[in-house]
Scaffold this motif. Structure first.
Motif, short mmCIF file in Angstrom:
data_model
loop_
_atom_site.label_atom_id
_atom_site.label_comp_id
_atom_site.label_asym_id
_atom_site.label_seq_id
_atom_site.Cartn_x
_atom_site.Cartn_y
_atom_site.Cartn_z
N LEU A 53 8.41 -75.85 -70.70
CA LEU A 53 8.64 -75.52 -69.29
C LEU A 53 8.49 -76.74 -68.37
CD1 LEU A 53 9.29 -73.44 -67.19
CD2 LEU A 53 6.88 -72.74 -67.17
N PRO A 54 7.44 -77.57 -68.53
CA PRO A 54 7.35 -78.75 -67.65
C PRO A 54 8.56 -79.68 -67.74
CG PRO A 54 5.25 -78.38 -68.74
CD PRO A 54 6.23 -77.42 -69.36
N THR A 55 9.11 -79.86 -68.94
CA THR A 55 10.28 -80.74 -69.06
C THR A 55 11.52 -80.09 -68.46
OG1 THR A 55 10.62 -79.91 -71.33
CG2 THR A 55 9.43 -82.00 -71.08
N GLY A 56 11.61 -78.76 -68.51
CA GLY A 56 12.72 -78.08 -67.83
C GLY A 56 12.65 -78.28 -66.33
N LEU A 57 11.45 -78.18 -65.76
CA LEU A 57 11.27 -78.43 -64.33
C LEU A 57 11.61 -79.88 -63.99
CD1 LEU A 57 7.94 -76.46 -63.83
CD2 LEU A 57 10.18 -75.81 -62.93
N LEU A 58 11.24 -80.80 -64.89
CA LEU A 58 11.55 -82.21 -64.69
C LEU A 58 13.06 -82.43 -64.65
CD1 LEU A 58 10.64 -85.22 -64.55
CD2 LEU A 58 10.76 -85.23 -67.05
N THR A 59 13.79 -81.76 -65.54
CA THR A 59 15.24 -81.90 -65.58
C THR A 59 15.87 -81.50 -64.25
OG1 THR A 59 15.35 -81.54 -67.96
CG2 THR A 59 17.35 -81.10 -66.71
N ASP A 60 15.43 -80.37 -63.70
CA ASP A 60 15.97 -79.93 -62.42
C ASP A 60 15.57 -80.88 -61.29
OD1 ASP A 60 17.35 -77.65 -63.32
OD2 ASP A 60 15.50 -76.50 -63.38
N ARG A 61 14.55 -81.66 -61.52
CA ARG A 61 14.07 -82.63 -60.51
C ARG A 61 14.86 -83.95 -60.57
NH1 ARG A 61 10.71 -81.98 -56.17
NH2 ARG A 61 9.48 -83.82 -55.71
N ILE A 62 15.16 -84.44 -61.78
CA ILE A 62 15.77 -85.77 -61.91
C ILE A 62 17.23 -85.71 -62.33
CG2 ILE A 62 13.53 -86.76 -62.50
CD1 ILE A 62 14.48 -87.04 -65.38
N GLY A 63 17.72 -84.53 -62.73
CA GLY A 63 19.12 -84.41 -63.13
C GLY A 63 19.29 -84.41 -64.64
N ALA A 186 14.94 -84.16 -52.73
CA ALA A 186 13.69 -84.90 -52.80
C ALA A 186 12.52 -84.14 -52.21
CB ALA A 186 13.86 -86.25 -52.07
N GLY A 187 12.78 -83.31 -51.19
CA GLY A 187 11.67 -82.60 -50.56
C GLY A 187 11.43 -81.24 -51.16
N GLN A 188 12.11 -80.88 -52.19
CA GLN A 188 11.99 -79.55 -52.78
C GLN A 188 11.24 -79.61 -54.10
OE1 GLN A 188 15.86 -77.84 -53.21
NE2 GLN A 188 16.52 -78.39 -51.16
N ARG A 189 10.51 -78.55 -54.35
CA ARG A 189 9.87 -78.39 -55.65
C ARG A 189 10.60 -77.28 -56.39
NH1 ARG A 189 4.90 -80.26 -56.83
NH2 ARG A 189 4.49 -78.44 -58.13
N PRO A 190 11.05 -77.51 -57.63
CA PRO A 190 11.72 -76.45 -58.37
C PRO A 190 10.82 -75.23 -58.52
CG PRO A 190 11.96 -78.57 -59.48
CD PRO A 190 10.97 -78.76 -58.39
N ALA A 191 11.37 -74.05 -58.28
CA ALA A 191 10.59 -72.83 -58.40
C ALA A 191 10.28 -72.53 -59.86
CB ALA A 191 11.36 -71.66 -57.78
N SER A 192 9.13 -71.90 -60.09
CA SER A 192 8.78 -71.53 -61.45
C SER A 192 9.72 -70.43 -61.93
CB SER A 192 7.33 -71.04 -61.52
OG SER A 192 7.06 -70.50 -62.80
N PRO A 193 10.28 -70.57 -63.13
CA PRO A 193 11.22 -69.56 -63.62
C PRO A 193 10.52 -68.40 -64.34
CG PRO A 193 11.12 -71.38 -65.18
CD PRO A 193 10.18 -71.73 -64.04
N LEU A 194 9.22 -68.47 -64.52
CA LEU A 194 8.53 -67.46 -65.33
C LEU A 194 8.70 -66.04 -64.80
CD1 LEU A 194 5.23 -69.34 -66.31
CD2 LEU A 194 7.25 -68.90 -67.72
N PRO A 195 8.65 -65.82 -63.45
CA PRO A 195 8.87 -64.43 -62.98
C PRO A 195 10.22 -63.86 -63.38
CG PRO A 195 7.90 -65.76 -61.23
CD PRO A 195 8.27 -66.71 -62.34
N LEU A 196 11.23 -64.71 -63.55
CA LEU A 196 12.55 -64.22 -63.93
C LEU A 196 12.58 -63.63 -65.33
CD1 LEU A 196 14.87 -67.02 -62.47
CD2 LEU A 196 14.54 -64.72 -61.58
N LEU A 197 11.62 -64.04 -66.18
CA LEU A 197 11.61 -63.52 -67.54
C LEU A 197 11.26 -62.03 -67.58
CD1 LEU A 197 9.93 -66.42 -69.56
CD2 LEU A 197 12.35 -65.93 -69.20
N ALA A 326 18.07 -75.55 -65.72
CA ALA A 326 17.41 -76.13 -66.89
C ALA A 326 16.02 -75.54 -67.09
CB ALA A 326 17.33 -77.65 -66.75
N ALA A 327 15.28 -75.34 -65.99
CA ALA A 327 13.93 -74.78 -66.11
C ALA A 327 13.98 -73.34 -66.62
CB ALA A 327 13.22 -74.84 -64.76
N ILE A 328 14.95 -72.57 -66.13
CA ILE A 328 15.06 -71.17 -66.58
C ILE A 328 15.43 -71.12 -68.06
CG2 ILE A 328 16.39 -69.05 -66.31
CD1 ILE A 328 16.65 -69.76 -63.32
N LEU A 329 16.40 -71.95 -68.48
CA LEU A 329 16.79 -71.97 -69.88
C LEU A 329 15.62 -72.43 -70.76
CD1 LEU A 329 20.39 -73.45 -69.58
CD2 LEU A 329 19.77 -71.11 -70.19
N SER A 330 14.83 -73.39 -70.27
CA SER A 330 13.66 -73.84 -71.02
C SER A 330 12.63 -72.73 -71.13
CB SER A 330 13.03 -75.07 -70.35
OG SER A 330 13.89 -76.18 -70.43
#
Length: 381
Positions: A53-63, A186-197, A326-330
């Motif tokens: 999950l952390p690397t999925g969030l990183l992907t949405d952050r850096i591309g 840059a000013g956004q934090r990717p939302a946690s995808p866990l609730p979507l599960l 990416a975070a949701i798929l992760s």
């Protein structure tokens, strides 16, 4: 679809794993006890579970493109560490290699799917994903053919060095990939995808994906045993693996030829075919029947697997969560890994009844989950 691009070349380079036939010997000949070999695999799996999950969030952050390049660099580092661990007979280096390989796997998980979906579009995605997988299969096929020559003239160090060089050749391929989805602002934090599960469809997609993964694990575990039960020597296993790998490459052509309106019946039909083939594998002892089943089963599983990935991405779009893809798929992959562990524990409980019970149970799960997914298919993008 026929043009070879950098992602195809990257998949081909990563498929060149020359040491795959002697993966266990790489550890044991360096003095690693068999019990520690399984512990190393557990470390790799735990790394994937913790950092998925952390690397999925990183992907949405850096591309996606930067993440794929970072994943390839870590993969190269893991190959070099494996060679160093073997030459130095160093158990700590083997553990470090397992962690680095796990991190590379985490970075790839969800990222490749998100990247391909963004550059190919929802309708072309299944066939495009199958094409990339085919290039990986081609690399695996070539490395298997070259294995004997390299092993004879250079032993395990030559196999490990060749694999590292092939992995290194993938770095310029990753660096030159076409621009995919950009990073989150840059000013956004990717939302946690866990609730979507907790969403019913997401949960069902995750269950079916775990079922496919379990089916492939059972193939890896029990094909050799089935050959012995048929009275065939284990030497048949290598030609069988090469054979079903070639047959599995037909998935790209099948998905290319299937128009969007035909994908729902294709999904349902291929899932039911997979379940039927698994049941035949379990109950039959006739060579003339079982050997063709063993060749066709991986293809029958691959086709709905690619269609399922397309459904997952389309549903993410419908939820308006494309920026967190990416975070949701992760997260779904992490959930699938946990479910797979549960399925494996259940398979362990069934193992006393033999491979037959495991395959029949997995076939039943696939049929139920696949029918449920097909029933919910609405064709919306």
């Amino acid at each position: 679809m026929k043009r070879i691009d950098r992602l195809d070349l990257l998949s081909f380079c990563n498929g060149l794993v020359f040491f795959a036939p002697v993966a266990l010997l790489v550890r044991t000949q360096a003095g690693v006890p068999l019990s520690w070999f399984f512990l190393l695999q557990a470390v790799l799996s735990l790394t994937v579970l913790l950092f998925e999950l952390p690397t999925g969030l990183l992907t949405d952050r850096i591309g996606c493109r930067r993440t794929l390049l970072l994943a390839q660099a870590l993969s190269l580092a893991s190959r070099v560490l494996l060679l160093a661990a073997f030459l130095c007979r160093s158990l700590p280096l083997f553990f470090l290699e397992a962690v680095v390989e796990g991190l590379s796997s985490c970075l790839l998980s969800g990222t490749l799917e998100a990247y391909l979906y963004s550059v190919s579009g929802p309708e072309r995605y299944p066939a495009r994903m199958a094409k990339a997988a085919n290039f990986g299969t081609a690399g695996f096929f070539l490395s298997t053919l070259c294995y004997a020559v390299l092993y004879r003239f250079g032993g395990i160090p030559a196999l490990l060095a060749a694999t590292a060089l092939a992995c290194g050749a993938g770095i310029p391929c990753a660096a030159g990939l076409a621009q995919g989805p950009g990073p989150t602002g840059a000013g956004q934090r990717p939302a946690s995808p866990l609730p979507l599960l907790r969403d019913g469809r997401m949960a069902l997609f995750t269950l079916l994906a775990a079922g496919f993964s379990l089916a492939f694990l059972l193939i890896n575990f029990f094909y050799a045993d089935k050959l012995q039960a048929l009275g065939l020597d284990e030497a048949w296993l290598s030609p069988l693996i090469l054979g079903y790998s070639l047959v599995q490459m037909l998935a790209e052509r099948i998905l290319e030829k299937a128009p969007p309106a035909r994908r729902r019946p294709l999904m349902l039909g291929s899932v039911l075919l997979s379940a039927g083939l698994m049941a035949l594998f379990a109950v039959s002892s006739a060579r003339a029947l079982v050997l063709p089943v063993m060749l066709l089963l991986p293809l029958a599983l691959a086709v709905p697997g690619f269609l399922l990935e397309s459904l997952e991405n389309k549903y993410i779009d419908r939820l308006g969560q494309g920026e967190n893809r990416a975070a949701i798929l992760s997260a779904m992959s992490m959930g699938g890994n946990l479910l797979e562990m549960g399925f494996l524990f259940a398979s362990a409980a069934l193992s006393g009844a033999g491979a037959q019970a495991c395959f029949l149970a997995a076939a039943g799960l696939l049929a139920v989950f696949g029918c449920a997914v097909a029933a919910l298919w609405d064709g919306k993008k």
